[in-house]
Design a protein around this motif. Structure first.
Motif, PDB file in Angstrom:
ATOM      1  N   LEU A 283       0.831  -1.214   0.000  1.00  0.00           N
ATOM      2  CA  LEU A 283       0.000   0.000   0.000  1.00  0.00           C
ATOM      3  C   LEU A 283       0.863   1.261   0.000  1.00  0.00           C
TER       4      LEU A 283
ATOM      5  N   ASP B  50      -2.785   7.412  -5.458  1.00  0.00           N
ATOM      6  CA  ASP B  50      -4.155   7.515  -4.950  1.00  0.00           C
ATOM      7  C   ASP B  50      -5.196   7.468  -6.069  1.00  0.00           C
TER       8      ASP B  50
ATOM      9  N   THR C  84      -8.174   6.103  -8.036  1.00  0.00           N
ATOM     10  CA  THR C  84      -9.296   5.280  -7.582  1.00  0.00           C
ATOM     11  C   THR C  84      -9.941   4.597  -8.788  1.00  0.00           C
TER      12      THR C  84
ATOM     13  N   ARG D  63      -7.287  -1.010  -4.380  1.00  0.00           N
ATOM     14  CA  ARG D  63      -6.321   0.089  -4.554  1.00  0.00           C
ATOM     15  C   ARG D  63      -5.179  -0.314  -5.488  1.00  0.00           C
TER      16      ARG D  63
ATOM     17  N   ASP E  60      -4.218   1.370  -9.105  1.00  0.00           N
ATOM     18  CA  ASP E  60      -2.865   1.848  -9.414  1.00  0.00           C
ATOM     19  C   ASP E  60      -2.362   1.242 -10.730  1.00  0.00           C
TER      20      ASP E  60
ATOM     21  N   ASP F   3      -5.844   5.704   4.681  1.00  0.00           N
ATOM     22  CA  ASP F   3      -6.300   4.430   4.120  1.00  0.00           C
ATOM     23  C   ASP F   3      -7.160   3.708   5.155  1.00  0.00           C
TER      24      ASP F   3
END
Lengths: 303, 303
Positions: free
Chosen positions: A34, A39, A41, A128, A132, B275
């Motif tokens: 992570l 960021d 989405t 997530r 990415d 997060d």
């Protein structure tokens, strides 16, 4: 190979690297992955319903519909029926065979690790990661009927519930609480007798839009996609905060249920050695000290 | 007056003292009361079902049945329909009028304080208090239909679900998850048409014993009491530990949902500033520092 190198390979199109990263977000090295993600989405469309309703067939035609629109699509299947699978990825699914050679379609299973009653802990991290990696849409399929299906609504926007004509599915869906979380209901196999009656019966039970589809013949799918888009367009900060709230509570519940100290505390309460309030405080305090819901193993060490 | 003096008065038969102590276990002074209680236990019989099924009538005749057996009986009504009642006790219930002058019958309401989705935090403490005050049986009535009814099964042994003949109640009970938690199902108003069909339908949905009663005419109540006794006799350490586990998780969930920091954490997640895993850890850690689910006020200061 470091996680950063794995991520670079995944960005360069290595599906093997994507698979290893998805395994890592299911492990106790989740936070390391992570930390490297941006960021960006993506959209999460939940697809749930009783066994045999046609979830996989519907997902296959939805994948085709999104591919025709030029979007990159991921399918994550959450499988609560394998609580002791040890987190093994279950591999591609037979019904999705049409998409196996499409580099812009990824299909994986996520083990729930027996954390029934809470969101599969890996799901938000997997979403997530896929965002990415420039996927545009993830279709989140939950199989079986149970609490974890309901928790999916904490992630999905929208949650689509697939049912078949007749009273059986409707009663089963009501029993599982699916109608309460449905943003859209799709009656699949709607060419069968009784579909209109089922639509009328369900209108009494839910305010969600109800569509008739025949997934195996691609009928009603454009209308389903449009209903999904309309729901997504209506999203707002209040709904986003509500989903975040539900996700936090669901992950917390997963962490508490999976906590190693719970059985001992319960035993002490049952034997009268500890009151239930002190046990609750001890559980919360202990769980707050730990990373939530990561397994101890480290199967796919990327070094 | 100190809590110890209140407790002494309650032991001497002051119902006013009992009421004040029950208010205290709903407040943030709960632990002070618990510290003074012995470890006497009592039986908790959960009674739940859809509105109008006849829960209060059934409870009234069960109270009479237990009084005939010489037992002291308390009735606690958990009322989730008043989430903002501020914890006010709702007073005795009209249908229980027959027992109002009986010193060995106590009837009170417990507010749920809006902690829907978790066990009313005061219930385990209230049960311990009533056990200490030499009550033998508590009938725990939950009104309405929802998650908190299900949580009652964490406390009750057994959980009795009251339904009426016909499909409506059965579907509603299935939808609310009541059939999954039912240890005993009682079909009330069983002199109406369709009772036998309802029994047959429900046998397909639950393995629990299904009895026919007509509470208003006291029919079938001895059989219901016997079924409750049989279930209680079959209790064992494994079931007790499972109930304790469910109580701990339920109280933890109540504490997390009611935690003041949750909305801010959810907002931060929704806006991408935090997060969801970090938010979950923060929530668990914060909640573990606090006494769970006590209100800030101190209405009935006994000093």
């Amino acid at each position: 190979m470091t996680i950063a190198e794995l991520l670079a390979n995944a960005h360069n199109g290595s599906t093997r690297a994507v698979g290893r990263l998805l395994s890592l977000v299911e492990s106790d090295r989740r936070d390391e992955v992570l930390a490297l993600l941006g960021d960006r989405t993506m959209r999460v469309i939940g697809v749930t319903g009783p066994p045999g309703a046609g979830k996989s067939t519907t997902i296959a035609v939805l994948v085709s519909a999104y591919r025709r629109r030029g979007l990159r699509v991921a399918v994550l299947a959450v499988d609560p029926s394998s609580p002791y699978s040890g987190g093994a990825l279950l591999g591609d699914r037979i019904r999705m065979a049409a998409h196996i050679d499409d580099a812009d379609v990824l299909i994986r299973s996520v083990a729930t690790r027996g954390h029934l009653g809470g969101l599969a802990a890996a799901v938000p991290a997997a979403v997530r990661l896929l965002a990415d990696l420039s996927y545009d849409v993830v279709l989140l399929e939950t199989v079986g009927v149970g609490q974890s299906e309901i928790e999916i609504s904490a992630v999905a926007d929208p949650a689509v519930v697939i049912l078949n004509p007749g009273a059986g599915d409707a009663v089963q869906a009501a029993k599982a609480g699916l109608l309460e979380v449905a943003d859209i209901v799709a009656i699949n196999k709607a060419d069968r007798d009784g579909a209109d009656q089922t639509v009328r019966d369900l209108h009494a039970e839910t305010a969600a839009p109800i569509l008739k589809i025949v997934a195996a013949r691609n009928e009603g799918i454009d209308e389903l996609v449009e209903a999904i888009e309309a729901h997504h367009r209506a999203d707002d900060p209040v709904r986003r905060a509500a989903r975040a709230r539900a996700q936090i509570l669901s992950l917390a519940q997963s962490a508490l249920r999976a906590h190693g100290g719970l059985d001992e505390l319960a035993g002490a309460v049952a034997e009268g050695r500890l009151d239930v309030y002190s046990a609750t405080r001890a559980l919360l305090s202990d769980a707050g000290q730990e990373p939530p819901a990561g397994p101890p193993d480290d199967r796919l060490d990327p070094s």
